[in-house]
Design an enzyme around this catalytic site. Structure first.
Site, PDB file in Angstrom:
ATOM      1  N   ASP A   1       2.378   5.153  -5.351  1.00  0.00           N
ATOM      2  CA  ASP A   1       1.688   6.407  -5.093  1.00  0.00           C
ATOM      3  C   ASP A   1       2.611   7.572  -5.367  1.00  0.00           C
ATOM      4  O   ASP A   1       3.398   7.983  -4.515  1.00  0.00           O
ATOM      5  CB  ASP A   1       1.173   6.452  -3.652  1.00  0.00           C
ATOM      6  CG  ASP A   1       0.434   7.764  -3.361  1.00  0.00           C
ATOM      7  OD1 ASP A   1       0.311   8.605  -4.291  1.00  0.00           O
ATOM      8  OD2 ASP A   1      -0.017   7.947  -2.226  1.00  0.00           O
TER       9      ASP A   1
ATOM     10  N   GLY B   1      -9.024   5.588   2.559  1.00  0.00           N
ATOM     11  CA  GLY B   1      -9.695   6.257   3.665  1.00  0.00           C
ATOM     12  C   GLY B   1     -11.084   5.689   3.864  1.00  0.00           C
ATOM     13  O   GLY B   1     -12.036   6.402   4.178  1.00  0.00           O
ATOM     14  N   GLY B   2     -11.223   4.360   3.701  1.00  0.00           N
ATOM     15  CA  GLY B   2     -12.545   3.729   3.702  1.00  0.00           C
ATOM     16  C   GLY B   2     -13.150   3.557   5.071  1.00  0.00           C
ATOM     17  O   GLY B   2     -14.365   3.438   5.194  1.00  0.00           O
TER      18      GLY B   2
ATOM     19  N   GLU C   1      -2.386   6.120  -8.240  1.00  0.00           N
ATOM     20  CA  GLU C   1      -3.326   7.154  -7.801  1.00  0.00           C
ATOM     21  C   GLU C   1      -3.176   8.426  -8.611  1.00  0.00           C
ATOM     22  O   GLU C   1      -2.072   8.848  -8.943  1.00  0.00           O
ATOM     23  CB  GLU C   1      -3.076   7.445  -6.306  1.00  0.00           C
ATOM     24  CG  GLU C   1      -3.947   8.554  -5.728  1.00  0.00           C
ATOM     25  CD  GLU C   1      -3.839   8.655  -4.190  1.00  0.00           C
ATOM     26  OE1 GLU C   1      -3.546   7.636  -3.555  1.00  0.00           O
ATOM     27  OE2 GLU C   1      -4.030   9.749  -3.663  1.00  0.00           O
TER      28      GLU C   1
ATOM     29  N   ASP D   1       0.843  -1.196   0.000  1.00  0.00           N
ATOM     30  CA  ASP D   1       0.000   0.000   0.000  1.00  0.00           C
ATOM     31  C   ASP D   1       0.885   1.255   0.000  1.00  0.00           C
ATOM     32  O   ASP D   1       1.830   1.341   0.781  1.00  0.00           O
ATOM     33  CB  ASP D   1      -0.871  -0.045   1.271  1.00  0.00           C
ATOM     34  CG  ASP D   1      -1.952   1.024   1.296  1.00  0.00           C
ATOM     35  OD1 ASP D   1      -2.421   1.419   0.220  1.00  0.00           O
ATOM     36  OD2 ASP D   1      -2.326   1.443   2.414  1.00  0.00           O
ATOM     37  N   HIS D   2       0.577   2.203  -0.862  1.00  0.00           N
ATOM     38  CA  HIS D   2       1.313   3.475  -0.914  1.00  0.00           C
ATOM     39  C   HIS D   2       2.826   3.298  -1.025  1.00  0.00           C
ATOM     40  O   HIS D   2       3.581   3.898  -0.243  1.00  0.00           O
ATOM     41  CB  HIS D   2       0.971   4.362   0.290  1.00  0.00           C
ATOM     42  CG  HIS D   2      -0.434   4.878   0.266  1.00  0.00           C
ATOM     43  ND1 HIS D   2      -0.841   5.927  -0.519  1.00  0.00           N
ATOM     44  CD2 HIS D   2      -1.546   4.457   0.912  1.00  0.00           C
ATOM     45  CE1 HIS D   2      -2.144   6.137  -0.351  1.00  0.00           C
ATOM     46  NE2 HIS D   2      -2.591   5.255   0.503  1.00  0.00           N
TER      47      HIS D   2
HETATM   48 CO    CO Z   1      -4.433   4.977   1.321  1.00  0.00          CO
END
Ligand code: CO
Ligand code: CO
Length: 283
Positions: A104, A208-209, A134, A82-83
């Site tokens: 990202d 940001g879920g 992204e 992630d990221h």
């Molecule tokens: Co994120």
């Protein structure tokens, strides 16, 4: 079993639902998330954020554990970075056996975002690994403060160009969510999600879920969100369980706290998965 990002996103696409992506910076998080997914009988994504390198566990320690747990799970599990912020770090995740990576570079100018993303896509695809990237920037970084600072909402036409220019497999777009714990109820721009989905033709990712209402999840999923990154509220559920046990003043060993946190995080992840997967025909 360990599977690709495309595998789990294809599963979600077919059922018009979303797959949860949960960061797993500790062994307790891994056990909680896989326990929840196995009880529900649905695919899941476990993720390591580059930001957890210092707070949590470094990739070279937690990464092999994530891969091991995914391989022995009885539901499909995608192991995702992630990221990721640079090609070298992403390469380390790929070497460990991750099946998916996010690059990202959304804070960079468009052309720099495209060139770094393309470089990662070329290398990853050559190794059979899927890539998320992204365009537009969320209001705060991963582990952020829930919306301070300005978000750059994703321009649908620029998103279409970005996907065509890079060849990515999933797109993270900005439409009103933020990382961290929300200070005010997030207001999502569903029309923007719909437009982006229609133009890019690949699955969309909500960052940001956690903290989004069940109703908003449902609508976002119906607009084309297929991966929902969920972490902060699960992590807080673990903390709350530990706080409650400590406040009760019971003499305890650390392993009791870890067990309490695991159970609370598993319940929280299970609640999230149930909402993401509402539209699935269940056994
Ligand atoms: Co994120
Ligand atoms: Co489902």
């Amino acid at each position: 079993m360990k599977v690709s990002l495309k595998n789990v996103l294809g599963w979600a696409e077919k059922r018009n639902c979303a797959v949860g992506a949960f960061n797993t910076p500790t062994f307790e998080n891994i056990r909680a998330v896989l326990g929840a997914a196995e009880s529900a009988g649905v695919p899941v994504i476990i993720a390591h954020a580059q930001l957890h390198e210092t707070e949590g566990a470094p990739l070279h320690e937690i990464g092999p554990l994530m891969v091991w747990a995914a391989e022995r799970a009885n539901v499909p599990v995608c192991v995702h970075l992630d990221h990721g912020e640079d090609a070298d770090y992403i390469r380390r995740a790929m070497d460990i056996g991750f099946t998916s990576a996010m690059i990202d570079a959304s804070a960079k100018p468009y052309d720099d975002n495209v060139s770094l993303t393309r470089q990662v896509v070329e290398e990853a695809h050559a190794r059979g690994i899927d890539v998320e990237a992204e365009i537009g920037a969320l209001a705060s970084r991963e582990g952020g403060d829930g919306g301070a600072g300005a978000a750059v909402y994703t321009d649908p036409e620029l998103a279409r160009r970005f996907v065509a220019d890079t060849g990515i497999d999933a797109l993270a777009a900005s439409f009103g969510t933020a990382h961290g714990i929300y200070k005010a109820k997030p207001v999502l721009d569903f029309d923007r999600i719909r437009k982006i989905r229609a133009l890019v033709g690949i699955p969309l990712v909500m960052h940001g879920g956690s903290g989004v209402s069940p109703e908003d999840y449902r609508t976002a999923i119906s607009c084309g969100i297929r991966k929902i990154n969920y972490y902060s509220y699960m992590a807080r559920a673990g903390l709350n369980a530990v706080s409650a046990r400590l406040a009760a003043g019971e003499t305890t060993f650390f392993h009791s706290l870890a067990a309490d946190a695991t159970a609370a995080m598993r319940d929280d992840a299970a609640r999230a998965i149930a909402v993401f997967c509402e539209s699935c025909p269940r056994a």
